[in-house]
Motif scaffolding. Structure first.
Motif, PDB file in Angstrom:
ATOM      1  N   ALA A 191      58.189  65.683 115.048  1.00 17.20           N
ATOM      2  CA  ALA A 191      58.112  65.872 116.593  1.00 17.20           C
ATOM      3  C   ALA A 191      59.121  65.007 117.241  1.00 17.20           C
ATOM      4  N   GLU A 192      58.859  63.700 116.894  1.00 16.40           N
ATOM      5  CA  GLU A 192      59.778  62.553 117.204  1.00 16.40           C
ATOM      6  C   GLU A 192      61.194  62.739 117.001  1.00 16.40           C
ATOM      7  N   ALA A 193      61.636  63.084 115.785  1.00 19.02           N
ATOM      8  CA  ALA A 193      62.843  63.433 115.572  1.00 19.02           C
ATOM      9  C   ALA A 193      63.379  64.504 116.292  1.00 19.02           C
ATOM     10  N   ALA A 194      62.738  65.731 116.669  1.00 20.85           N
ATOM     11  CA  ALA A 194      63.212  66.806 117.252  1.00 20.85           C
ATOM     12  C   ALA A 194      63.548  66.177 118.807  1.00 20.85           C
ATOM     13  N   GLU A 195      62.719  65.470 119.460  1.00 22.73           N
ATOM     14  CA  GLU A 195      63.024  65.004 120.649  1.00 22.73           C
ATOM     15  C   GLU A 195      64.536  64.275 120.692  1.00 22.73           C
ATOM     16  N   ARG A 196      64.470  63.314 119.721  1.00 27.19           N
ATOM     17  CA  ARG A 196      65.853  62.573 119.700  1.00 27.19           C
ATOM     18  C   ARG A 196      66.938  63.112 119.313  1.00 27.19           C
ATOM     19  N   LEU A 197      66.927  64.249 118.458  1.00 25.17           N
ATOM     20  CA  LEU A 197      68.127  65.057 117.965  1.00 25.17           C
ATOM     21  C   LEU A 197      68.527  66.037 119.288  1.00 25.17           C
ATOM     22  N   VAL A 198      67.558  66.499 120.034  1.00 22.10           N
ATOM     23  CA  VAL A 198      67.726  67.110 121.247  1.00 22.10           C
ATOM     24  C   VAL A 198      68.526  66.567 122.362  1.00 22.10           C
ATOM     25  N   ARG A 199      68.144  65.114 122.448  1.00 21.68           N
ATOM     26  CA  ARG A 199      68.694  64.339 123.585  1.00 21.68           C
ATOM     27  C   ARG A 199      70.267  64.127 123.207  1.00 21.68           C
ATOM     28  N   ARG A 200      70.647  64.335 121.895  1.00 23.92           N
ATOM     29  CA  ARG A 200      72.004  64.115 121.412  1.00 23.92           C
ATOM     30  C   ARG A 200      72.917  65.368 121.567  1.00 23.92           C
ATOM     31  N   LEU A 201      72.312  66.347 121.914  1.00 20.09           N
ATOM     32  CA  LEU A 201      73.116  67.617 122.231  1.00 20.09           C
ATOM     33  C   LEU A 201      73.912  67.527 123.434  1.00 20.09           C
ATOM     34  N   ASP A 202      75.254  68.209 123.372  1.00 18.64           N
ATOM     35  CA  ASP A 202      76.301  67.947 124.427  1.00 18.64           C
ATOM     36  C   ASP A 202      75.429  68.873 125.445  1.00 18.64           C
ATOM     37  N   GLY A 203      75.546  68.449 126.738  1.00 21.15           N
ATOM     38  CA  GLY A 203      75.011  69.141 127.910  1.00 21.15           C
ATOM     39  C   GLY A 203      73.712  68.807 128.250  1.00 21.15           C
ATOM     40  N   VAL A 204      72.969  68.066 127.277  1.00 20.75           N
ATOM     41  CA  VAL A 204      71.503  67.853 127.644  1.00 20.75           C
ATOM     42  C   VAL A 204      71.268  66.605 128.556  1.00 20.75           C
ATOM     43  N   VAL A 205      70.819  66.944 129.866  1.00 19.04           N
ATOM     44  CA  VAL A 205      70.425  65.822 130.702  1.00 19.04           C
ATOM     45  C   VAL A 205      69.192  65.179 130.556  1.00 19.04           C
ATOM     46  N   ASP A 206      68.431  65.616 130.131  1.00 19.54           N
ATOM     47  CA  ASP A 206      66.986  65.199 129.639  1.00 19.54           C
ATOM     48  C   ASP A 206      66.222  65.959 128.899  1.00 19.54           C
ATOM     49  N   VAL A 207      65.200  65.326 128.215  1.00 23.48           N
ATOM     50  CA  VAL A 207      64.249  66.096 127.340  1.00 23.48           C
ATOM     51  C   VAL A 207      62.788  65.802 127.884  1.00 23.48           C
ATOM     52  N   VAL A 208      61.898  66.839 128.093  1.00 28.55           N
ATOM     53  CA  VAL A 208      60.525  66.480 128.319  1.00 28.55           C
ATOM     54  C   VAL A 208      59.791  67.246 127.014  1.00 28.55           C
ATOM     55  N   SER A 209      59.002  66.393 126.283  1.00 28.54           N
ATOM     56  CA  SER A 209      58.485  66.797 125.106  1.00 28.54           C
ATOM     57  C   SER A 209      57.101  66.824 125.315  1.00 28.54           C
ATOM     58  N   HIS A 210      56.402  68.083 125.017  1.00 27.27           N
ATOM     59  CA  HIS A 210      55.096  68.366 124.823  1.00 27.27           C
ATOM     60  C   HIS A 210      54.348  68.728 123.480  1.00 27.27           C
ATOM     61  N   LEU A 211      55.436  68.444 122.386  1.00 30.44           N
ATOM     62  CA  LEU A 211      55.121  68.494 121.225  1.00 30.44           C
ATOM     63  C   LEU A 211      53.732  67.756 120.690  1.00 30.44           C
ATOM     64  N   THR A 212      52.777  68.463 119.730  1.00 31.49           N
ATOM     65  CA  THR A 212      51.960  67.798 119.226  1.00 31.49           C
ATOM     66  C   THR A 212      52.159  68.089 117.600  1.00 31.49           C
ATOM     67  N   TRP A 213      51.298  67.423 116.772  1.00 30.80           N
ATOM     68  CA  TRP A 213      51.485  67.432 115.445  1.00 30.80           C
ATOM     69  C   TRP A 213      50.067  67.794 114.736  1.00 30.80           C
ATOM     70  N   ARG A 214      50.044  68.104 113.485  1.00 22.53           N
ATOM     71  CA  ARG A 214      48.796  68.211 112.870  1.00 22.53           C
ATOM     72  C   ARG A 214      48.501  67.211 111.861  1.00 22.53           C
ATOM     73  N   ILE A 215      49.309  66.175 111.619  1.00 25.10           N
ATOM     74  CA  ILE A 215      49.347  65.154 110.745  1.00 25.10           C
ATOM     75  C   ILE A 215      50.157  63.898 111.463  1.00 25.10           C
ATOM     76  N   ASP A 216      49.168  62.885 111.470  1.00 30.63           N
ATOM     77  CA  ASP A 216      49.951  61.586 112.200  1.00 30.63           C
ATOM     78  C   ASP A 216      50.364  60.530 111.097  1.00 30.63           C
TER      79      ASP A 216
END
Length: 224
Positions: A191-216
């Motif tokens: 989930a953390e990797a998804a947020e970071r990778l999305v931030r690196r995409l061209d054109g992305v201004v900001d990322v709001v993540s409400h992602l949860t996970w089954r295993i911490d």
């Protein structure tokens, strides 16, 4: 994940000048072609400077001081040279900040900001021949991508190709470049990797993540 590079957005049909070009001719080209500067090439087509509207106006408007002497400091002599000549070679800026085609747009933007310039001549890999020019306007193209294009990259590039996740597990909403992620993934680090990778995409201004996970699993920090 491929981000846009200088080579993707640069202008390749570049108008250039020679050091011997008269200033009036350079001024006419700048005016008629609606451009603000011309790269200057020597007889071997190597970049030796850049002449801008400011350079031309400075030469036309600033009188030569009467106290000018040959023993002036180098910076002072350079200023006097640029104010007294009638050709491009006399007034051009010789310390040119350049880049190459495979540089990411973010790095090119930082280079422009650091040196206070509006454009960068683009040289070939050998650093000898001019292959294009990239301007601030060109860099803005990365931020003009449609929300649909960004959403497609989030699903296809980030979730599927990079993270090997089921794209239907995450709801992706993009509004004016702001990406919202909602859903459940297997691990916290994913989930953390998804947020970071999305931030690196061209054109992305900001990322709001409400992602949860089954295993911490401790997240990316613990994996390091």
């Amino acid at each position: 994940m491929k981000n846009l590079t200088v080579g993707d957005v640069m202008t390749t049909a570049v108008l250039t000048a020679r050091p011997a070009m008269p200033l009036k001719e350079a001024a006419r080209v700048l005016h008629d072609r609606h451009i603000s500067a011309l790269p200057v090439l020597d007889e071997d087509d190597r970049l030796v400077g850049i002449v801008s509207e400011r350079d031309v106006l400075l030469a036309q408007s600033a009188p030569i001081p009467r106290d000018a002497h040959w023993w002036e400091a180098p910076a002072r002599r350079d200023e006097l040279r640029r104010r007294s000549g009638d050709t491009v070679g006399h007034v051009m800026t010789t310390k040119v900040v350049t880049t190459v085609a495979d540089v990411p747009l973010a790095r090119a933007a930082r280079l422009m900001n650091r040196h206070g310039v509006k454009r960068l001549p683009v040289l070939d890999e050998a650093g000898r021949r001019l292959v294009g020019v990239v301007s601030r306007t060109d860099l803005l193209r990365a931020f003009l991508r449609s929300d649909d294009d960004i959403r497609a990259d989030v699903r296809g590039e980030v979730l599927v190709h990079l993270l090997w996740q089921d794209p239907t597990a995450v709801e992706v909403e993009v509004v004016d470049g702001v990406v919202s992620l909602t859903g459940e993934l297997g691990e916290r680090s994913t989930a953390e990797a998804a947020e970071r990778l999305v931030r690196r995409l061209d054109g992305v201004v900001d990322v709001v993540s409400h992602l949860t996970w089954r295993i911490d699993d401790g997240g990316l920090a613990r994996r390091r």
